[in-house]
Design a protein around this motif. Structure first.
Motif, PDB file in Angstrom:
ATOM      1  N   ASP A 137       0.817  -1.222   0.000  1.00 37.32           N
ATOM      2  CA  ASP A 137       0.000   0.000   0.000  1.00 37.32           C
ATOM      3  C   ASP A 137       0.849   1.270   0.000  1.00 37.32           C
ATOM      4  N   LEU A 138       2.171   1.108  -0.032  1.00 32.05           N
ATOM      5  CA  LEU A 138       3.132   2.215  -0.043  1.00 32.05           C
ATOM      6  C   LEU A 138       3.104   3.049   1.234  1.00 32.05           C
ATOM      7  N   SER A 139       2.484   2.517   2.299  1.00 33.20           N
ATOM      8  CA  SER A 139       2.601   3.211   3.581  1.00 33.20           C
ATOM      9  C   SER A 139       4.054   3.140   4.035  1.00 33.20           C
ATOM     10  N   GLN A 140       4.492   4.154   4.733  1.00 29.89           N
ATOM     11  CA  GLN A 140       5.901   4.218   5.105  1.00 29.89           C
ATOM     12  C   GLN A 140       6.076   4.889   6.454  1.00 29.89           C
ATOM     13  N   ARG A 141       7.188   4.551   7.074  1.00 30.89           N
ATOM     14  CA  ARG A 141       7.542   5.173   8.344  1.00 30.89           C
ATOM     15  C   ARG A 141       9.044   5.433   8.358  1.00 30.89           C
ATOM     16  N   GLN A 142       9.415   6.635   8.749  1.00 29.04           N
ATOM     17  CA  GLN A 142      10.823   6.986   8.882  1.00 29.04           C
ATOM     18  C   GLN A 142      11.305   6.516  10.252  1.00 29.04           C
ATOM     19  N   VAL A 143      12.225   5.565  10.259  1.00 33.40           N
ATOM     20  CA  VAL A 143      12.720   4.975  11.499  1.00 33.40           C
ATOM     21  C   VAL A 143      14.069   5.598  11.847  1.00 33.40           C
ATOM     22  N   PRO A 144      14.194   6.252  12.992  1.00 37.01           N
ATOM     23  CA  PRO A 144      15.493   6.849  13.358  1.00 37.01           C
ATOM     24  C   PRO A 144      16.611   5.815  13.300  1.00 37.01           C
ATOM     25  N   PHE A 145      17.733   6.220  12.695  1.00 37.16           N
ATOM     26  CA  PHE A 145      18.834   5.274  12.479  1.00 37.16           C
ATOM     27  C   PHE A 145      20.160   5.996  12.711  1.00 37.16           C
ATOM     28  N   ASP A 146      20.346   6.401  13.953  1.00 35.49           N
ATOM     29  CA  ASP A 146      21.556   7.138  14.339  1.00 35.49           C
ATOM     30  C   ASP A 146      22.590   6.164  14.886  1.00 35.49           C
ATOM     31  N   LEU A 147      23.294   5.505  13.988  1.00 34.26           N
ATOM     32  CA  LEU A 147      24.293   4.537  14.426  1.00 34.26           C
ATOM     33  C   LEU A 147      25.474   5.214  15.107  1.00 34.26           C
ATOM     34  N   ALA A 148      25.893   6.359  14.576  1.00 37.57           N
ATOM     35  CA  ALA A 148      27.056   7.044  15.152  1.00 37.57           C
ATOM     36  C   ALA A 148      26.815   7.379  16.616  1.00 37.57           C
ATOM     37  N   GLY A 149      25.583   7.757  16.957  1.00 34.98           N
ATOM     38  CA  GLY A 149      25.270   8.083  18.335  1.00 34.98           C
ATOM     39  C   GLY A 149      25.336   6.895  19.269  1.00 34.98           C
ATOM     40  N   ARG A 150      25.332   5.677  18.696  1.00 32.27           N
ATOM     41  CA  ARG A 150      25.443   4.458  19.493  1.00 32.27           C
ATOM     42  C   ARG A 150      26.811   3.806  19.351  1.00 32.27           C
ATOM     43  N   GLY A 151      27.752   4.524  18.741  1.00 35.98           N
ATOM     44  CA  GLY A 151      29.094   3.973  18.582  1.00 35.98           C
ATOM     45  C   GLY A 151      29.188   2.888  17.529  1.00 35.98           C
ATOM     46  N   LEU A 152      28.307   2.953  16.529  1.00 34.64           N
ATOM     47  CA  LEU A 152      28.252   1.944  15.475  1.00 34.64           C
ATOM     48  C   LEU A 152      28.486   2.578  14.111  1.00 34.64           C
ATOM     49  N   ARG A 153      28.768   1.738  13.141  1.00 36.65           N
ATOM     50  CA  ARG A 153      28.915   2.199  11.772  1.00 36.65           C
ATOM     51  C   ARG A 153      28.405   1.112  10.831  1.00 36.65           C
ATOM     52  N   LEU A 154      27.753   1.531   9.765  1.00 35.18           N
ATOM     53  CA  LEU A 154      27.334   0.619   8.709  1.00 35.18           C
ATOM     54  C   LEU A 154      28.238   0.851   7.507  1.00 35.18           C
ATOM     55  N   LEU A 155      28.975  -0.172   7.116  1.00 35.74           N
ATOM     56  CA  LEU A 155      29.881  -0.085   5.984  1.00 35.74           C
ATOM     57  C   LEU A 155      29.226  -0.659   4.735  1.00 35.74           C
ATOM     58  N   VAL A 156      29.508  -0.050   3.605  1.00 36.64           N
ATOM     59  CA  VAL A 156      29.159  -0.619   2.305  1.00 36.64           C
ATOM     60  C   VAL A 156      30.425  -1.189   1.697  1.00 36.64           C
ATOM     61  N   VAL A 157      30.363  -2.441   1.275  1.00 38.70           N
ATOM     62  CA  VAL A 157      31.488  -3.091   0.606  1.00 38.70           C
ATOM     63  C   VAL A 157      31.089  -3.311  -0.846  1.00 38.70           C
ATOM     64  N   ASP A 158      31.600  -2.471  -1.727  1.00 38.57           N
ATOM     65  CA  ASP A 158      31.354  -2.604  -3.160  1.00 38.57           C
ATOM     66  C   ASP A 158      32.371  -3.594  -3.712  1.00 38.57           C
ATOM     67  N   THR A 159      31.900  -4.776  -4.109  1.00 36.99           N
ATOM     68  CA  THR A 159      32.812  -5.817  -4.589  1.00 36.99           C
ATOM     69  C   THR A 159      33.419  -5.493  -5.944  1.00 36.99           C
ATOM     70  N   ARG A 160      32.841  -4.523  -6.642  1.00 35.02           N
ATOM     71  CA  ARG A 160      33.303  -4.121  -7.980  1.00 35.02           C
ATOM     72  C   ARG A 160      33.128  -5.218  -9.021  1.00 35.02           C
TER      73      ARG A 160
END
Length: 399
Positions: A197-220
């Motif tokens: 139904d295209l309903s959506q919710r913006q979910v807070p995602f402050d990883l830096a504030g929790r001492g975390l990081r999300l990395l992207v690994v582009d395999t090329r």
């Protein structure tokens, strides 16, 4: 940096077309945190926008002509591609220009009063990395045309039109996630999207504030198998839904999965191209992946982002073993990350190459990235590109 890029893109437009543009717009690439191959099954997804964007400088035309030019040289050595609006036809071999042309075609097919335009593009979204550069190109084109012609379209309508361009004009049977992410994501959030139904919710995602990081690994890497295998897997999911008597696999609840798989036991189990999944494996992946999206949201809502790590890794195993869309390079990236102490990792995007996402403690990010690079070197693979995924803004006008 964005302001500087916008000025540069406007200046380049002037050099190419001989006049200043009417404006400059941006749309981002995306990574999908969780929810893979669920969007064309009416399921749940959770992408976030990247800071990497495609910029479009544009001006309207009144002569029924669309002209497009790419700053990265992909438009035939930097040449302007010129198309007449009344000659646009689906599945025409227009190369990269088919994507913006398809957007114009989709808008006009929908009865919107869109005329010609001059467009110049500048991109920092890696092509072929599974980060939805095509959706960013479509959405930035749609947003520019929306403003140029005063259409007043909602972001969801823009996403639908962009998806229509890719499905019907370019001929790629993608779901709605990528275009919606490019159009609707907000800074600092992941987007929980119900693709039915295209309903959506913006979910807070402050990883830096929790001492975390999300990395992207582009395999090329991008293996050719991916070209037809995506359509095959979509067809397998549709076959499974028909066999189960439901509109889409979204309608199979997690608690119903054992019974559903049992009812499919006697169904034809022919694998698709390249050893694709049988129908039971395809159904199992989609149903469990929808559950993983719900579990990730529950953990984020509870303020425990570290707890999503195992769900990411479980999702990769499902994509690898049930849906069979991973590849050796993606599997190595996930395995090396886990061995180096990552909290979780999974492939992201359609598969057969492209990128993985890795959730790590901030303090361990460099060490984990280093271990992945070492593993690729030892395997004789090209050096992967690794960068942080910072939840960023969706499509917007810059100038």
């Amino acid at each position: 940096m964005t302001d500087q890029r916008a000025r540069h893109t406007a200046e380049r437009f002037r050099e190419v077309y001989g006049a200043a543009p009417a404006g400059v717009w941006a749309a981002p690439g995306r990574v999908n945190l969780i929810g893979e191959h669920t969007d064309y099954n009416d399921g749940f997804v959770m992408p976030l926008a990247l800071p990497h964007t495609i910029l479009a400088a544009a001006s309207p035309r009144t002569d029924g002509v669309l002209r497009v030019h790419s700053g990265d040289g992909s438009s035939g050595g930097g040449q302007i591609a010129e198309l007449r609006l009344d000659a646009l036809r689906p599945a025409s071999d227009g190369g990269w220009a088919a994507y913006p042309a398809g957007v114009v075609w989709a808008m006009r097919e929908a009865g919107l009063p869109v005329g010609g335009a001059d467009l110049h593009y500048d991109s920092t979204v890696p092509v072929g990395a599974g980060l939805s550069s095509s959706a960013a190109l479509e959405v930035v084109t749609a947003l520019a045309l929306d403003d140029l012609y005063g259409l007043g379209l909602t972001r969801q309508r823009l996403a639908r039109l962009a998806q229509r361009a890719e499905n019907a004009f370019v001929g790629v049977p993608c779901g709605i996630m990528d275009q919606t992410a490019a159009a609707c994501c907000t800074e600092g959030h992941a987007l929980f999207l119900d693709t039915r139904d295209l309903s959506q919710r913006q979910v807070p995602f402050d990883l830096a504030g929790r001492g975390l990081r999300l990395l992207v690994v582009d395999t090329r890497v991008k293996h050719e198998l991916g070209d037809g295998a995506y359509a095959q897997r979509r067809a397998m999911c549709e076959h499974g839904a028909r066999a189960l008597g439901v509109h889409a696999l979204r309608d199979v609840q997690y608690a119903q999965l054992p019974a559903a798989l049992g009812s499919l036991a006697a169904a034809p189990q022919d694998a698709g191209p390249g050893g694709g999944p049988d129908v039971r494996a395809a159904v199992r992946h989609v149903v469990t992946e929808n559950r993983r999206v719900e579990d990730v949201i529950a953990r984020l809502d509870a303020g425990d982002p570290r707890a999503i790590g195992p769900l990411l890794t479980d999702g990769h195993a499902s994509l690898r073993d049930d849906f069979r869309v991973s590849c050796a390079e993606l599997d190595l990236a996930v395995a090396a990350a886990g061995a180096a102490g990552a909290l979780g990792a999974r492939m992201t995007g359609g598969g057969f190459g492209g990128s993985a996402v890795v959730l790590v403690e901030e303090a361990a990010a460099d060490a984990v990235a280093g271990r992945i690079v070492q593993a690729f070197a030892a395997a004789g693979y090209a050096r992967p590109r690794i960068f942080p995924a910072v939840p960023s803004a969706g499509a917007r006008r810059l100038v």
